[in-house]
Design an enzyme around this catalytic site. Structure first.
Site: not given
Ligand code: NAD
Length: 436
Positions: A121
Site C-alpha cells: 500500500k
Molecule cells: P474515495 O476517495 O472514492 O471516497 C472516500 C469517501 O470518504 C469520500 O466520500 C470522502 O468524502 C469520505 N470521507 C473522507 N474522510 C471522511 C471522514 N472523516 N468522515 C466521513 N467521510 C469521509 O475512496 P474509496 O475508494 O471509496 O475508498 C473508501 C474506503 O474503501 C477506503 O478505506 C479504502 O481503503 C477502501 N477500499 C477501497 C477499494 C477500492 O476499490 N476503491 C477497495 C477496497 C477497499
C-alpha cells in the site's frame, strides 16, 4: 483550481487531521489470530515485519511557478504468494504507519481471496482538493518516476484507493511504460489496475468493491435466515465504495436512510436516492453537501441511527469506543479498510452485532483488479457480465470458507478470515522453505 486559493505545502500539511492509528489495530488482530491457530513461530516472525518500505521526496512545479516537494510512500509487506498488490491513497493521513497497516491488510486480503498476490500500500501525504488537475497529473507522474523500478507488472501493482481514480492509474501506467523500451510499452500497462477502459481497464472494476460488499451482505443475510430486502442502512463515505454499495443495495430493495462524507451528514428516514445523490456529488466537486433530497444532521449522531446495516466506506478507525456502543444495526459491513478499532469491535461483539470483516467484505476490489491484470497479461477484453459472475462466485466461496472456519475454531468472522489467510501463507513458507 482557484488561483487565489493558498496551495498547501508539505510544511503546512494540516497536522490537526487525526492520525488513523491503524497499525496497532492490524497487529492486535494478527496476534490474536496467530495465537488461536498456533501459527508457526518462524512464519509469525516474518509476517510481523514488512519486507520493504520506500519513502520518496520529489519536487513538482505548481501552476504558480513555485516548486513544492511532496512525500510519497510505498510499503511492501509480503510477497510469498505473488507480486505485491495494493492501492495508492492521496490523503493528509498518509504516513508510514498507515501505509504499513494497509499493506499488511492487503497481504491477508489477497491470501484469503486465494489470489496469486502479496500485499502493499502507499500514497502521498496531500489534500488533493488543493491542487489543480494539471498539478495532480504532474504530482502523480513524478511520484511514479520516483518509485521507478520499485513497482512493476510482475513486482508490485498499485490500484486506486481514497482520492485516487482511473485517471490517476492511467497517468501512472503511461509514465511507467514511457520510461521503458518502446518494444515493452504495451506489456507494461498492467503495472496498475483500476485503469480507464480505453487504457486497458476492465469493465466492472469500477464497481467491483461495492458489488462485493453487497455480495457478502447477501451471504450474511442467508446465514442468518434473513434478506437484505426491506432493510434500512447507512453509509459512511460516498466515494467509489460508498456509492457502488448503495447502487447495488438499491437493486436488492434496501433503503439508504443516511450518508456521511467528509463534508456533511444527510438523513431521510423515507430513503435517499443514491443515483440523485451521485449526480449532485459529481456536479459539486465530489461533495454531498447541499443535496436537497435529504436533511443535514449532526455528524456525531450518525452511527447511532436506527437501522439494520452500517457500511463504513471511508477512513480507518471510525467505529471506536466512543460510538460503537450506540450502534443499533444487526451488522457492520466493512467496506473501508480498518474502520473498526479494537475497542469498537469489543463493544460491537458485546451487543452481538455481526461484523463482515474488511479483508473479506471489500475484497471484491482486489479480485476485480486480479481479473484486470489477467485480461492485460492475456491481451484480452472481458465482458462485465462474466466479470461480475466470477466475482460473485469467488466472494461466496471466500465467505463460506470464513464461516466454516469460524465454526471450526469457535471464533468470530474476523479471526476466522485471518486464520484462512494465515494458513495459506504458512503452507507456502513450509513447502518452499527459506532461502538460502
Ligand atoms: P474515495 O476517495 O472514492 O471516497 C472516500 C469517501 O470518504 C469520500 O466520500 C470522502 O468524502 C469520505 N470521507 C473522507 N474522510 C471522511 C471522514 N472523516 N468522515 C466521513 N467521510 C469521509 O475512496 P474509496 O475508494 O471509496 O475508498 C473508501 C474506503 O474503501 C477506503 O478505506 C479504502 O481503503 C477502501 N477500499 C477501497 C477499494 C477500492 O476499490 N476503491 C477497495 C477496497 C477497499
Amino acid at each position: 483550481m482557484n488561483p487565489d486559493k493558498p496551495t498547501m505545502t508539505t510544511a503546512t500539511v494540516d497536522k490537526t487531521v487525526r492520525k488513523e492509528g491503524m497499525y496497532e489495530v492490524v497487529m492486535e488482530q494478527f496476534a490474536h489470530a496467530a495465537d488461536i491457530m498456533d501459527l508457526d513461530p518462524g512464519v509469525r516472525k516474518i509476517l510481523a515485519k514488512t519486507n520493504s518500505e520506500i519513502v520518496v521526496h520529489f519536487p513538482v512545479k505548481l501552476d504558480n511557478g513555485k516548486i513544492e516537494v511532496f512525500t510519497g510512500y510505498r510499503v511492501q509487506h509480503n510477497n510469498a504468494l505473488g507480486p505485491y498488490k495494493g492501492g495508492l491513497r492521496y490523503h493528509q493521513t498518509v504516513d508510514i504507519d498507515s501505509a504499513r497497516a494497509l499493506a499488511i491488510w492487503m497481504t491477508w486480503k489477497t491470501a484469503l481471496a486465494g489470489l496469486p498476490y502479496g500485499g502493499a500500500k502507499g500514497g502521498i501525504q496531500i489534500d488533493p482538493k488543493l491542487y489543480s488537475q494539471n498539478e495532480l497529473e504532474r504530482i502523480t507522474r513524478r511520484f511514479t518516476y520516483a518509485l521507478g523500478d520499485n513497482i512493476g507488472p510482475d513486482l508490485d501493482i498499485p490500484a486506486p484507493d481514497i482520492n485516487t481514480n482511473a485517471q490517476i492509474m492511467a497517468w501512472i501506467a503511461d509514465t511507467y511504460s514511457s520510461t521503458k523500451s518502446p518494444a515493452t510499452r504495451f506489456s507494461n500497462l498492467h503495472v496498475v489496475t483500476g485503469k480507464p477502459l480505453g487504457a486497458g481497464g476492465l469493465e466492472g472494476r469500477d464497481r467491483a468493491t461495492g458489488f462485493g460488499v453487497v455480495v457478502t451482505l447477501k451471504a450474511w443475510a442467508k446465514r442468518r435466515n434473513k434478506s437484505v430486502k426491506g432493510m434500512k442502512y447507512i453509509v459512511q463515505g460516498f466515494g467509489n465504495v460508498g456509492y457502488w454499495t448503495a447502487h447495488f443495495l438499491l437493486k436488492e430493495g434496501a433503503t439508504l436512510i443516511a450518508v456521511q462524507d467528509a463534508t456533511a451528514t444527510l438523513f431521510d428516514p423515507k430513503g435517499i436516492d443514491p443515483e440523485a445523490l451521485l449526480a449532485h456529488s459529481d456536479a459539486n466537486g465530489r461533495t454531498i453537501k447541499g443535496f436537497t433530497g435529504a436533511k443535514e444532521m449532526e455528524p456525531k449522531e450518525f452511527f447511532a441511527l436506527d437501522c439494520d446495516i452500517v457500511v463504513p466506506a471511508a477512513l480507518g478507525n471510525q467505529i471506536t469506543g466512543e460510538n460503537a456502543g450506540s450502534i443499533k444495526a444487526m451488522v457492520v459491513a466493512e467496506g473501508a479498510n480498518g474502520p473498526t478499532n479494537t475497542e469498537g469491535e469489543r463493544l460491537l461483539r458485546e451487543k452481538n452485532i455481526d461484523i463482515i470483516p474488511d479483508i473479506l467484505c471489500n475484497s471484491g476490489g482486489v479480485i476485480g483488479s486480479y481479473y484486470e491484470w489477467l485480461q492485460n497479461k492475456r491481451s484480452e477484453i472481458w465482458k462485465i457480465a462474466e466479470v461480475l459472475e466470477m466475482l460473485e462466485e469467488k466472494l461466496e466461496d471466500a465467505f463460506t470458507k470464513v464461516a466454516d472456519t469460524a465454526a471450526e475454531f469457535k471464533v468470530d468472522w474476523r479471526t476466522s478470515a485471518y486464520i484462512v489467510a494465515l494458513r495459506r501463507l504458512e503452507k507456502a513458507y513450509k513447502e518452499r522453505g527459506i532461502f538460502p
